[in-house]
Structures are given as C-alpha cells and as structure tokens.
Design an enzyme around this catalytic site. Sequence first.
Site, PDB file in Angstrom:
ATOM      1  N   ASN A   1      -0.223   5.447  44.290  1.00 57.23           N
ATOM      2  CA  ASN A   1       0.794   6.478  44.529  1.00 57.23           C
ATOM      3  C   ASN A   1       0.908   7.334  43.271  1.00 57.23           C
ATOM      4  O   ASN A   1       0.501   6.899  42.179  1.00 57.23           O
ATOM      5  CB  ASN A   1       2.152   5.828  44.830  1.00 57.23           C
ATOM      6  CG  ASN A   1       2.581   4.869  43.728  1.00 57.23           C
ATOM      7  OD1 ASN A   1       2.220   3.686  43.762  1.00 57.23           O
ATOM      8  ND2 ASN A   1       3.324   5.365  42.741  1.00 57.23           N
TER       9      ASN A   1
ATOM     10  N   GLU B   1       9.298   2.773  37.925  1.00 64.13           N
ATOM     11  CA  GLU B   1       9.718   3.575  36.777  1.00 64.13           C
ATOM     12  C   GLU B   1      10.558   4.772  37.249  1.00 64.13           C
ATOM     13  O   GLU B   1      10.354   5.308  38.338  1.00 64.13           O
ATOM     14  CB  GLU B   1       8.484   4.086  36.021  1.00 64.13           C
ATOM     15  CG  GLU B   1       7.532   2.997  35.556  1.00 64.13           C
ATOM     16  CD  GLU B   1       6.668   2.431  36.664  1.00 64.13           C
ATOM     17  OE1 GLU B   1       6.446   3.132  37.685  1.00 64.13           O
ATOM     18  OE2 GLU B   1       6.236   1.267  36.544  1.00 64.13           O
TER      19      GLU B   1
ATOM     20  N   SER C   1      -3.209  -5.700  43.577  1.00 69.69           N
ATOM     21  CA  SER C   1      -2.947  -5.038  44.861  1.00 69.69           C
ATOM     22  C   SER C   1      -4.049  -4.027  45.182  1.00 69.69           C
ATOM     23  O   SER C   1      -4.368  -3.158  44.378  1.00 69.69           O
ATOM     24  CB  SER C   1      -1.589  -4.326  44.807  1.00 69.69           C
ATOM     25  OG  SER C   1      -0.552  -5.252  44.584  1.00 69.69           O
TER      26      SER C   1
ATOM     27  N   THR D   1       0.489 -14.096  38.109  1.00 67.00           N
ATOM     28  CA  THR D   1       1.925 -14.202  37.838  1.00 67.00           C
ATOM     29  C   THR D   1       2.345 -12.964  37.051  1.00 67.00           C
ATOM     30  O   THR D   1       1.772 -12.663  36.007  1.00 67.00           O
ATOM     31  CB  THR D   1       2.240 -15.468  37.018  1.00 67.00           C
ATOM     32  OG1 THR D   1       1.909 -16.623  37.796  1.00 67.00           O
ATOM     33  CG2 THR D   1       3.727 -15.514  36.661  1.00 67.00           C
TER      34      THR D   1
END
Length: 281
Positions: free
Chosen positions: A237, A195, A41, A95
């Site tokens: 983030n 998390e 990403s 994957t």
Amino acid sequence: MPAPTLDDPSTPPTAVAQLAAAEIARRTGVERHEIALTLGSGWGRAAERLGEVVARIPAEEVPGFSASGIPGHSGTLTSIRLEGGLHALVIGARTHFYEGRGVRRVVHSVRTAAEAGAQVMVLTNGAGGIDPSWEPGTPVLISDHINLTAASPLEGATFIDVTDLYSQRLRALAREVDPSLAEGVYVQFRGPQFETPAEVRMARTMGGHIVGMSTALEAVAAREAGVEVFGISLITNLAAGISDSPLSHLEVLEAGRNAEDRLADLLSRIVARIAGDLAAR
C-alpha cells in the site's frame, strides 16, 4: 536441570538457538541449511517454488518458537532441498516486536538459522511505500534501514559494524534476475498501529522510502551472527498521507494475494541465483 529458555536473562540466546537448530536437524535429517528465508506478508507462496520439501515442522514444536498469531504467516518451519543440493530453511513463524514478547523472540529465528548453518539470510516483508510511483505489488530491494523501535537485539557491550548490513553483492545478484528492481531504505516503526502521515513525512525527511514493522532488528541479529543479509519488501500500500486511502491489514493481505504468483517466481529465481553462487565458492 531445566532446558534453557529465552525468558531467562542469564541464558545466552544462542544457547536456545542451538537447541532449536539441533531439533530442526533431527526432524528434517538435514545437517546444514545454507540459506534461510523469513517469509513476510505476501511472500508465503514462494516456498512452494523453491524446490523439494523435505519436512514441515509446526513452529511451536521447536525450542524458542511459537505459533504465529499474525494472518498471512504459515506458522511452520520448512526444510527445502534446492536444485544443486543445497538446502533452505523457510521460516513462516515471524515474531513481531509489537507482539510484546521481547527482542530475543523477535530475532530467535535468525539466530536459529545461523546455528543451522545459514550463510545467507533472506528477509522479506509487506510494507508501505513512500514513493508514489511504487504501486501495490511492487517488490523493492532493501539497501539500508532506519530503526525507530528504540531497541536492539544486541546485549551488553556488543559493537558490530552495520555499514553494509544489506549485502550489495546479493542485491547485484538479484538484479541479474530482474534488472528493473528498485531499492530503498526501510524504516521500522514499533507498531502495531500504522504510521501517521506526520510519521511518514518524518521518515521521508530522514531518508526513508519504505515503512513497516519488522526486519531491521532481525537484520542486525543476522549480522551479529556473521550471516550475509538480503532484504526485499513487497509494497502492499502507499504509506499514510501519500494517498487518500485508509490503511488496513486486509489491504496488506489482499495486495499479497494479488502479487503472490509473481513474487513467488521472482524470489525462487533469486534464491536459485544465490544458491548457485554459494555452491560455486
């Protein structure tokens, strides 16, 4: 006789990787890809700047691969001719372990890259940062990892040394491109939930700096195959509990979009430096 598959436990996973590598060579006309990259990403645009595209193959048309179901992944395997004549195989069809398809499928791309001739495996991801000074959009080199998936890609009594799993030599080459690059320990959780703050505190206590849901299993498989590993995370983030903001995959994608031009430039320059080093050997 049916073709070997990853779902058959009696079939060595390398046999399927060899089939996949042969299909990639046939479809691209490239006998050997010296560098392979898995683009996570935020890193997808980097492929556009690496060099000349030789061929793009839908991942599901190659043995052992399937179309990516995760937003932010292209779902293709791309062959790129780098400046200097070497070739890179860009894997946009990762994957993830949390998809429940088994560890063999998680690391199939890495094993295929090794069979395709890769000497260096570049593993990228979008991840949460534990260090509050790492703002979203910060690239961080992976120096080591902690695997909290309770799984391994190794099968049977396969013992390998992972002391220097993430190549110090390759990290040094990356710092020649950008001396400001920070580094840290990546902690892979099982996912797909983000998390909890308590889990992030645990990761920090254990020595972690970055949390995510990929990479560690792939890195171990690359080491088993004899491929040198370079890992780099995009901090998308701050991890849970480090800030008061709620977490979402949309935030991950947005951080990637905001940083994609800078990341593409950085990664293309790092790959060019690695390729130059390989060519000079």
